[in-house]
Design a protein around this motif. Structure first.
Motif, mmCIF file in Angstrom:
data_model
loop_
_atom_site.group_PDB
_atom_site.id
_atom_site.type_symbol
_atom_site.label_atom_id
_atom_site.label_comp_id
_atom_site.label_asym_id
_atom_site.label_seq_id
_atom_site.Cartn_x
_atom_site.Cartn_y
_atom_site.Cartn_z
ATOM 1 N N TYR B 584 142.550 141.906 12.678
ATOM 2 C CA TYR B 584 143.979 141.801 12.382
ATOM 3 C C TYR B 584 144.694 143.102 12.761
ATOM 4 O O TYR B 584 144.052 144.151 12.886
ATOM 5 N N TYR B 585 146.016 143.024 12.854
ATOM 6 C CA TYR B 585 146.809 144.244 13.071
ATOM 7 C C TYR B 585 146.572 145.233 11.938
ATOM 8 O O TYR B 585 146.360 146.426 12.179
ATOM 9 N N GLU B 586 146.599 144.733 10.707
ATOM 10 C CA GLU B 586 146.372 145.573 9.525
ATOM 11 C C GLU B 586 145.032 146.292 9.620
ATOM 12 O O GLU B 586 143.978 145.651 9.596
ATOM 13 N N GLY B 587 145.063 147.586 9.703
ATOM 14 C CA GLY B 587 143.824 148.356 9.714
ATOM 15 C C GLY B 587 143.124 148.366 11.065
ATOM 16 O O GLY B 587 142.062 148.967 11.192
ATOM 17 N N GLY B 588 143.710 147.721 12.056
ATOM 18 C CA GLY B 588 143.090 147.671 13.372
ATOM 19 C C GLY B 588 143.358 148.928 14.181
ATOM 20 O O GLY B 588 144.055 149.846 13.734
#
Lengths: 645, 645
Positions: B584-588
């Motif tokens: 995911y974008y989150e934490g990527g």
């Protein structure tokens, strides 16, 4: 695992000095008698330590005192100069005052530590290996048996032979990892391992059997292939006997159910003096109030004096100290977010038949007592079983209910992390409420300080993470989460009451948008939550004074959903932008806004002021200062930015 | 929970068509006889579905077939038009082929789904509620009982009365949440709840009792306050009887231990035909090879034909289908990261006495069989008990060992998330190795697809997260993690073998720095891991062709530690930068680099191409396309960027 903040006793406190412990140890009393007296002296000191710290767990420190005395003396009987024959630690960890008091009494820890419970560079609220003599970090329940198994396997590989004793709570037995860890110990034929259950019948909130009846505990443990013993855990002779008996069994893990009395030694704290229908036990966590302290100290001291005399050790000396506590004077109104949350929840539940509240043995700390009283049928006490709780919520949500799930953020964001993800894949709506969020209170230590929770949950699909900073905003988020949000919400609550240096205007939430706490032009400080916004605001005033510039303060309560357009429109007047995170950089607001600025081609650099190491334990101001998050440090850090820009 | 990729049967496959199920259902056979024959027909179809899908779990689908037939027919006996009297689901979830085959046979699911196991818009590898008739999402073990409890509490609040039946595995009983969930059911007096244990004696790898002996399972379950029944779980009459018997007990939760045979129905798959000393059971997961498929299909079909005839139902019709599978032709060398990891680990362990490997019942999938054979004393099989495993590792690390902890990334990054944090606070060094990372294989479904693992672990203090993209890089990371890294490391491994379109040069890792896979000038594509780098590379070539520009491809294998100076120095020549995240974008990686660019005042915008919804289940290429992560989509997405820039 509760960790409410108790009253602070200012004034006369008493403790037993080290010379009296030395006198006892060097006496010619029998081992059982020495251990009995050791326990009595330590009870006085436990009470002192908790009263002096302003928080801590009295009930289970007292119930486990005899086990602590016996096992720590056992552990520190050296085979030779550097090797002990046995290893002991407490898995529950919140009985640390008892553990420390015995270690101090036996001289394993320097006596000066007695004044340093829950203080910076002192003794953390839960055990940490950076304290001499501590074996492993505990504080989050259920890990102890697994860790001992790892140590034993390592010993076996290295051909070392030692006995391991792990103390657990009985409420702790609700935690799945405890049972998970029992299973393979039988296959490993771990005769080196003995678990001692401090079976004091009460967990944080109430009697264990009211939450999850342990049933026939002996049969249960035996069915996992463990050899089971049962003993009066406040009786040194009986304990000694069963420990020696256990040493003969070398090919099977053993468990000693130690029946103890919670609060043992102080008549009005002893659970056995309570009506078994009592709703809440008052002495699980939190310091005693001055009145209770005085009565308890007198009772414990007198008992110790009598025991010393009857054992021909003569008069017992004690010392008095005049505690000059931190000021607890409150000038203005304190923002109490947990209480505001509790009230808002009740208000909404009056109107909404689908709401159910789930709790994991933290009813006091999560503010749910009034809810339970008002809606007993819509309150589910799940016990210390966060994974079970979150999956129960998942099942309820599938059936059209709106479950609201409560625990401390440190536990809720990590223990049932996969269960939250599983729920999210069903696209149901669940509200999670984590209290005790962020760096403070720092008394309990890093197991309880949630500064990586945003990172660990923000990537759960559809989960919106928010953090209110005052009572009104809390109320608004409760309304928003229940009525407006289409997907699941995590409400991150700071538990420490705090007075705000600015007025909270009536506010309407706008999805993903910030709220200006203070207008400004030159420098913008962005933060969230009551404590960090308070510090940001005070720092802003000081910087305005110091640099003669205009500083704005922006509250962004949306931690993983930001209205990019709004942000880009509202920061263009600022030359410098600083984000202060009550969290690590990883997954924090600063990192997120930095990435958004890059994406939107906004030519403004974000400076992040974040927590950058494992949270330290101590009093609020000293821990804020240690992590450079107090007002002075923030002013200094921002001053440097301004001087360099 | 294993999910190895089996061989693909191309050629003739057989299945029983719906009309034969209808004929059975409409016959005047007794209910037990109908259910027996239903099971026999479904076994043929289960074999077909798994062979056609190319992966899936045969052993436990066969062992649970009679339970599935009985319980699903029970569930779909309607009280009135829209309400069922009972609810049934499988907690283990990997027996989904059995579940689906019965649902299809009973007409609950459209028959066309029989050809759609593990296909996009078909039937996901593990159950998901978006498939009609599925009650809850399962696939990660141990959650089922908790979820049923939630549904029952909701029913009680809504004054609905239903019985809930939850099927579990016996290996699943090693998971702590199972025991956690049993405890409070007694307090809740949950007579509505019946757990059926598919006690087939084997978990993924081997016999359950070799890993964690269940001991006196009846006594164990009874000691938790549950009413216990035991029955031959492949005997319909016996099952029927015990289910009816259980309905009479209305104030206590019930558990039926169903003794079954893993692989039941196919002689050479039946575990009872195996020597109990057999090291690995071969038919837990993965499709059968063509030879085994043929033999098994014949045996199952013949048995069904005989049963149909002996029950006077006449000749049983079946259909043949010529499976034209996806090409499995491999032209060049496939990069097999798990195998390379396995070899590197053995090589290093020869030289290092401190290394121990821990596994959670995925020895085949994590590549540890050769390790176990070579170092039996330094291999710890922890069973399906990830929390226990991680805390065992913590204990070993405190004793100076170097534990290397293995599971699938989906589980390892979330189930023991808090235990990993606890270990990190002790500042010991532990290496975590998560396989089956990222979007592919997509067959098992979202419970097994780890696309949020970087986010959930990157904030663990001191944990360095890395992902190699080829065999050599895997070897280098193993060496680096063991010898050079001072702190803990998480190695994120893609399990799917893949051929790379570029040559892998000899490489030396440099902390936090990227490796250019392809030089370029105008556009830079950054990615990591074999599949996504492969797609990035092929897309780069196509874009070069299409736009007549020079495109670079950069591998950044350091997922939460980036050398900012290096990055800033090495990207200045590129006008456009795209990061493709197997996450995911989150934490990527894209979010992270965006924030770094902002911090370093680099005036280059990062465009992130990430996974943006819950991972879909299906064949690799179709799922990549669904998530717009196939080469065509990437070229299209980047083309848009180039046209707009």
């Amino acid at each position: 695992m509760g960790d409410q903040i108790g009253e602070i006793v200012n004034g006369k406190l008493i403790f037993i000095p080290f010379r009296e412990f030395l006198r006892l140890i060097n006496s010619d009393l029998s081992r059982p008698n020495k251990l009995k007296l050791l326990s009595s002296l330590c009870r006085v000191n436990v009470l002192y330590m908790v009263a002096n710290a302003g928080s801590g767990h009295l009930g289970s420190s007292f119930s486990s005192m005899e086990v602590m005395s016996l096992m720590l003396s056992e552990m520190h009987t050296k085979k030779n100069h550097d090797e002990t024959l046995s290893v002991f630690f407490s898995s529950k960890g919140h009985d640390a005052p008892a553990l420390y008091s015995v270690m101090i009494g036996l001289g394993i820890l320097d006596f000066s530590f007695i004044h340093q419970l829950r203080r910076l560079n002192g003794l953390p609220g839960h055990p940490d290996i950076h304290t001499p003599g501590i074996v492993t970090n505990t504080g989050s329940l259920g890990m102890g048996v697994s860790k001992a198994k790892g140590m034993i396997i390592a010993d076996r590989i290295k051909k070392i032979s030692k006995n391991y004793y792990v103390l657990t709570g009985d409420g702790e037995l609700q935690e799945g990892q405890f049972w998970e860890s029992l299973i393979s110990a039988k296959n490993f034929k771990m005769g080196e391992l003995t678990v001692i259950i401090d079976h004091n019948k009460l967990q944080s909130d109430t009697f264990v059997n009211k939450v999850s009846d342990l049933g026939d505990l002996e049969a249960k443990l035996a069915s996992f292939g463990w050899k089971v013993y049962r003993v009066d855990g406040n009786d040194i002779e009986a304990l000694l006997e069963v420990v020696e008996e256990g040493k003969k069994v070398t090919n099977q893990p053993k468990v000693i159910i130690a029946d103890t009395i919670k609060g043992k030694g102080v008549s009005f704290m002893e659970h056995s003096s309570l009506d078994s229908d009592v709703e809440y036990y008052k002495f699980h966590s939190g310091a005693p109030n001055p009145d209770n302290y005085g009565k308890a100290a007198l009772e414990l001291l007198n008992a110790a004096i009598v025991e010393f005399e009857s054992n021909s050790l003569g008069e017992l000396a004690y010392e008095e100290i005049n505690r000059i506590g931190m000021s607890s004077v409150v000038i203005g109104k304190q923002e109490k977010l947990v209480q505001a949350y509790s009230e808002a929840l009740i208000l909404e539940t009056e109107k909404n038949n689908n709401i159910v509240a789930l709790d994991a043995d933290l009813i006091l700390d999560t503010g749910l007592i009034p809810f339970k009283d008002r809606f007993p049928d819509r309150f589910i006490e799940c016990g210390i079983a966060e994974q079970d709780m979150v999956s129960i919520a998942g099942g309820m949500a599938l059936k059209g209910m709106l479950p609201i799930v409560h625990s401390f953020s440190c536990f809720l964001s990590s223990r049932p992390n996969e269960q939250m993800y599983n729920n999210s894949t069903e696209k149901t709506k669940i509200i999670y409420v984590g209290s005790l969020s962020g760096l403070l209170p720092a008394g309990p230590g890093h197991s309880h300080q949630a500064v990586r929770d945003i990172a660990s949950i923000s990537s759960i699909p559809g989960l919106i993470v928010v953090e209110p900073s005052n009572e009104l905003e809390t109320k608004r988020f409760v309304e928003w989460a229940i009525y407006q949000s289409k997907s699941s919400v995590y409400i991150r609550l700071v538990s420490v009451p705090i007075e705000l240096p600015y007025r909270v205007e009536d506010l309407q939430l706008e999805f993903g948008r910030g709220i200006f706490v203070k207008k400004g032009v030159d420098l913008l400080i962005i933060s969230y939550g009551p404590i960090f916004l308070r510090n940001a605001y005070i720092a802003a005033l000081e910087i305005e004074e110091k640099f003669k510039i205009s500083v704005g303060v922006l509250n962004i309560p949306w931690l993983n959903q930001i209205d990019e357009f709004w942000v880009s429109k509202n920061i263009n007047q600022f030359k410098n932008i600083v984000v202060i995170d009550n969290h690590y950089y990883e997954g924090g607001l600063g990192q997120r806004i930095g990435a958004i600025f890059n994406k939107l081609k906004i030519d403004k650099q974000i400076t992040c002021i974040c927590i950058d190491s494992i949270p330290n334990s101590g009093q609020p101001e000293e821990v804020l200062a240690y992590h450079k998050m107090d007002v002075v440090s923030i002013v200094n850090r921002i001053s440097k930015i301004l001087l360099n820009s």
